[in-house]
Design a protein around this motif. Structure first.
Motif, PDB file in Angstrom:
ATOM      1  N   LEU A  99       0.824  -1.209   0.000  1.00 43.74           N
ATOM      2  CA  LEU A  99       0.000   0.000   0.000  1.00 43.74           C
ATOM      3  C   LEU A  99       0.861   1.264   0.000  1.00 43.74           C
ATOM      4  O   LEU A  99       0.471   2.285  -0.574  1.00 43.74           O
ATOM      5  CB  LEU A  99      -0.933  -0.007   1.217  1.00 43.74           C
ATOM      6  N   GLY A 100       2.053   1.194   0.633  1.00 46.59           N
ATOM      7  CA  GLY A 100       2.963   2.332   0.576  1.00 46.59           C
ATOM      8  C   GLY A 100       3.460   2.583  -0.830  1.00 46.59           C
ATOM      9  O   GLY A 100       3.552   3.742  -1.277  1.00 46.59           O
ATOM     10  N   ARG A 101       3.778   1.514  -1.561  1.00 43.68           N
ATOM     11  CA  ARG A 101       4.205   1.674  -2.957  1.00 43.68           C
ATOM     12  C   ARG A 101       3.067   2.226  -3.813  1.00 43.68           C
ATOM     13  O   ARG A 101       3.294   3.076  -4.684  1.00 43.68           O
ATOM     14  CB  ARG A 101       4.669   0.318  -3.500  1.00 43.68           C
ATOM     15  N   GLU A 102       1.839   1.763  -3.532  1.00 47.53           N
ATOM     16  CA  GLU A 102       0.674   2.274  -4.263  1.00 47.53           C
ATOM     17  C   GLU A 102       0.510   3.770  -4.036  1.00 47.53           C
ATOM     18  O   GLU A 102       0.224   4.526  -4.969  1.00 47.53           O
ATOM     19  CB  GLU A 102      -0.580   1.525  -3.792  1.00 47.53           C
ATOM     20  N   PRO A 124     -10.152   5.004   1.225  1.00 47.75           N
ATOM     21  CA  PRO A 124     -10.327   5.026   2.689  1.00 47.75           C
ATOM     22  C   PRO A 124      -9.989   3.689   3.345  1.00 47.75           C
ATOM     23  O   PRO A 124      -9.357   3.659   4.402  1.00 47.75           O
ATOM     24  CB  PRO A 124     -11.810   5.379   2.856  1.00 47.75           C
ATOM     25  N   VAL A 125     -10.404   2.572   2.703  1.00 46.60           N
ATOM     26  CA  VAL A 125     -10.117   1.246   3.261  1.00 46.60           C
ATOM     27  C   VAL A 125      -8.614   0.997   3.313  1.00 46.60           C
ATOM     28  O   VAL A 125      -8.073   0.515   4.317  1.00 46.60           O
ATOM     29  CB  VAL A 125     -10.818   0.150   2.438  1.00 46.60           C
ATOM     30  N   ASP A 126      -7.897   1.350   2.245  1.00 44.09           N
ATOM     31  CA  ASP A 126      -6.444   1.127   2.204  1.00 44.09           C
ATOM     32  C   ASP A 126      -5.712   2.011   3.208  1.00 44.09           C
ATOM     33  O   ASP A 126      -4.695   1.594   3.784  1.00 44.09           O
ATOM     34  CB  ASP A 126      -5.917   1.369   0.794  1.00 44.09           C
ATOM     35  N   MET A 127      -6.201   3.236   3.430  1.00 44.49           N
ATOM     36  CA  MET A 127      -5.583   4.102   4.441  1.00 44.49           C
ATOM     37  C   MET A 127      -5.682   3.474   5.829  1.00 44.49           C
ATOM     38  O   MET A 127      -4.728   3.507   6.619  1.00 44.49           O
ATOM     39  CB  MET A 127      -6.243   5.488   4.430  1.00 44.49           C
ATOM     40  N   ILE A 128      -6.833   2.871   6.124  1.00 42.55           N
ATOM     41  CA  ILE A 128      -7.013   2.229   7.425  1.00 42.55           C
ATOM     42  C   ILE A 128      -6.182   0.957   7.507  1.00 42.55           C
ATOM     43  O   ILE A 128      -5.569   0.664   8.545  1.00 42.55           O
ATOM     44  CB  ILE A 128      -8.498   1.924   7.668  1.00 42.55           C
ATOM     45  N   LEU A 129      -6.112   0.199   6.403  1.00 41.05           N
ATOM     46  CA  LEU A 129      -5.350  -1.055   6.406  1.00 41.05           C
ATOM     47  C   LEU A 129      -3.854  -0.810   6.590  1.00 41.05           C
ATOM     48  O   LEU A 129      -3.178  -1.575   7.285  1.00 41.05           O
ATOM     49  CB  LEU A 129      -5.611  -1.830   5.113  1.00 41.05           C
ATOM     50  N   LEU A 171      -8.450  -9.517   6.875  1.00 39.46           N
ATOM     51  CA  LEU A 171      -8.436  -8.089   6.569  1.00 39.46           C
ATOM     52  C   LEU A 171      -7.700  -7.814   5.257  1.00 39.46           C
ATOM     53  O   LEU A 171      -8.109  -6.948   4.479  1.00 39.46           O
ATOM     54  CB  LEU A 171      -7.779  -7.311   7.709  1.00 39.46           C
ATOM     55  N   MET A 172      -6.623  -8.538   5.011  1.00 36.60           N
ATOM     56  CA  MET A 172      -5.875  -8.351   3.767  1.00 36.60           C
ATOM     57  C   MET A 172      -6.736  -8.666   2.558  1.00 36.60           C
ATOM     58  O   MET A 172      -6.617  -8.028   1.507  1.00 36.60           O
ATOM     59  CB  MET A 172      -4.632  -9.239   3.771  1.00 36.60           C
ATOM     60  N   SER A 173      -7.619  -9.646   2.700  1.00 35.84           N
ATOM     61  CA  SER A 173      -8.479 -10.029   1.575  1.00 35.84           C
ATOM     62  C   SER A 173      -9.539  -8.987   1.268  1.00 35.84           C
ATOM     63  O   SER A 173     -10.202  -9.066   0.236  1.00 35.84           O
ATOM     64  CB  SER A 173      -9.144 -11.380   1.864  1.00 35.84           C
ATOM     65  N   SER A 174      -9.718  -7.989   2.163  1.00 37.31           N
ATOM     66  CA  SER A 174     -10.736  -6.962   1.938  1.00 37.31           C
ATOM     67  C   SER A 174     -10.240  -5.817   1.073  1.00 37.31           C
ATOM     68  O   SER A 174     -11.016  -4.933   0.720  1.00 37.31           O
ATOM     69  CB  SER A 174     -11.224  -6.406   3.288  1.00 37.31           C
ATOM     70  N   SER A 175      -8.949  -5.811   0.728  1.00 43.75           N
ATOM     71  CA  SER A 175      -8.381  -4.729  -0.082  1.00 43.75           C
ATOM     72  C   SER A 175      -8.147  -5.197  -1.513  1.00 43.75           C
ATOM     73  O   SER A 175      -7.329  -6.094  -1.750  1.00 43.75           O
ATOM     74  CB  SER A 175      -7.058  -4.256   0.529  1.00 43.75           C
ATOM     75  N   PRO A 176      -8.820  -4.598  -2.496  1.00 41.66           N
ATOM     76  CA  PRO A 176      -8.573  -4.968  -3.902  1.00 41.66           C
ATOM     77  C   PRO A 176      -7.130  -4.717  -4.314  1.00 41.66           C
ATOM     78  O   PRO A 176      -6.563  -5.479  -5.098  1.00 41.66           O
ATOM     79  CB  PRO A 176      -9.539  -4.053  -4.677  1.00 41.66           C
ATOM     80  N   THR A 177      -6.501  -3.674  -3.759  1.00 43.45           N
ATOM     81  CA  THR A 177      -5.105  -3.368  -4.097  1.00 43.45           C
ATOM     82  C   THR A 177      -4.182  -4.489  -3.650  1.00 43.45           C
ATOM     83  O   THR A 177      -3.294  -4.920  -4.399  1.00 43.45           O
ATOM     84  CB  THR A 177      -4.679  -2.054  -3.424  1.00 43.45           C
ATOM     85  N   LEU A 178      -4.380  -4.986  -2.430  1.00 41.62           N
ATOM     86  CA  LEU A 178      -3.561  -6.076  -1.917  1.00 41.62           C
ATOM     87  C   LEU A 178      -3.791  -7.365  -2.697  1.00 41.62           C
ATOM     88  O   LEU A 178      -2.835  -8.079  -3.034  1.00 41.62           O
ATOM     89  CB  LEU A 178      -3.861  -6.304  -0.436  1.00 41.62           C
ATOM     90  N   LYS A 179      -5.055  -7.670  -2.975  1.00 40.84           N
ATOM     91  CA  LYS A 179      -5.351  -8.895  -3.721  1.00 40.84           C
ATOM     92  C   LYS A 179      -4.745  -8.848  -5.124  1.00 40.84           C
ATOM     93  O   LYS A 179      -4.216  -9.841  -5.616  1.00 40.84           O
ATOM     94  CB  LYS A 179      -6.870  -9.097  -3.796  1.00 40.84           C
TER      95      LYS A 179
END
Length: 301
Positions: free
Chosen positions: A32-35, A44-49, A280-288
């Protein structure tokens, strides 16, 4: 101090779970930092994750340092490490509660003007809500800091003549008050999480039932997506509730670091944390998306 073979086995499980959580947290922060560096924007979801990833990383290192330092040096009180652990825990509860509120705002279909305004403003509000969670956690940890300072003061004055009956009663009162404080510190954000997640599950269940009654060939994909979201929420509810209960028990039942059951309980707690982190990781489209790209890269290699 030489631990028994059974304790060593539990210690190995605890260390493996800790390493898993550290790797998971590092992966979340790195991806998420690289993103954020690439597009200068996060949902918002990625900021919280990413905030949760940093908190879990600090929490796990604090747990490892406190447990092993206290185990091999039981005469010393590593209270500053326990404060970092407790602060990280409180902040994790607030961040998870905030995450479910964001899901509520995104999923619920209320038409009230206030709710529509909140949905429109949520991207701008999340950074302020994250800052608010940090500040609330800082305030919530103050009683624990004071409690540890009082406990150290009492330990250093044990040799002085005192009214033992009064001291015992004051010590019992202090323990009851600090346990009540710890319960409230994680109880309020957990109540926020519980309310939001139950409302979300109820809303999605009703929506899936309506879609099943009017399913067409084009609606199958949408129905599967909603069912998958419902399963993810149910998994999050089960494991985060389990985490709350294990932390609650650890707050109210102090066990010796030398005891076998202490390490069993630590293994249980961080086993639940590892599974909860995965959900929780599975809830982020960016991570998946990033994980799929890495998996394809490994297969191609």
């Amino acid at each position: 101090m030489i631990p028994s073979q059974l304790v060593i086995f539990i210690l190995i499980i605890y260390v493996l779970e800790s390493l898993t959580i550290i790797v998971q947290s590092s992966l979340v922060v790195a991806v998420l930092g690289r993103e954020w560096l690439q597009v200068r924007k996060l949902s918002p979801v990625d900021m919280i994750l990413i905030s949760l990833g940093i908190c879990r990383f600090c929490l796990q290192w604090a747990s490892i340092l406190f447990n092993f330092c206290s185990y091999f040096n039981p005469d010393h009180v590593f209270w500053y490490i326990s404060i970092i652990w407790e602060y990280s825990n409180i902040l994790i509860f607030w961040l998870t509660g905030l995450l479910t509120v964001v899901y509520c705002v995104k999923v619920f279909s209320f038409t009230h003007s206030t709710f529509l305004w909140l949905r429109w403003r949520i991207v701008r509000l999340v950074p302020w809500l994250l800052l608010g969670s940090v500040m609330i956690s800082c305030v919530a940890i103050i009683p624990s800091v004071i409690n540890n300072l009082i406990r150290i003061q009492l330990t250093t004055t044990e040799h002085l003549p005192r009214n033992s009956t009064v001291i015992v009663r004051l010590e019992m009162l202090r323990q009851h008050l600090i346990r009540a404080h710890k319960l409230l510190a994680i109880g309020f954000p957990f109540l926020l999480f519980l309310t939001s997640i139950i409302a979300l599950i109820a809303s999605l269940t009703q929506h899936v039932q309506r879609m099943q009654r009017h399913t067409t060939s084009q609606g199958n994909t949408s129905l599967k997506a909603h069912a998958a979201a419902l399963r993810s929420l149910a998994t999050l509810f089960i494991f985060f509730t389990s985490y709350f209960l294990t932390i609650l028990v650890s707050f109210t039942h102090n066990q010796s670091l030398n005891g076998f059951w202490y390490w069993v309980w630590e293994a249980v707690i961080y086993g639940v944390v590892s599974i909860n982190s995965t959900s929780l990781m599975s809830s982020s489209p960016t991570l998946k998306r990033a994980l799929k790209v890495k998996c394809w890269g490994l297969e191609a290699a």
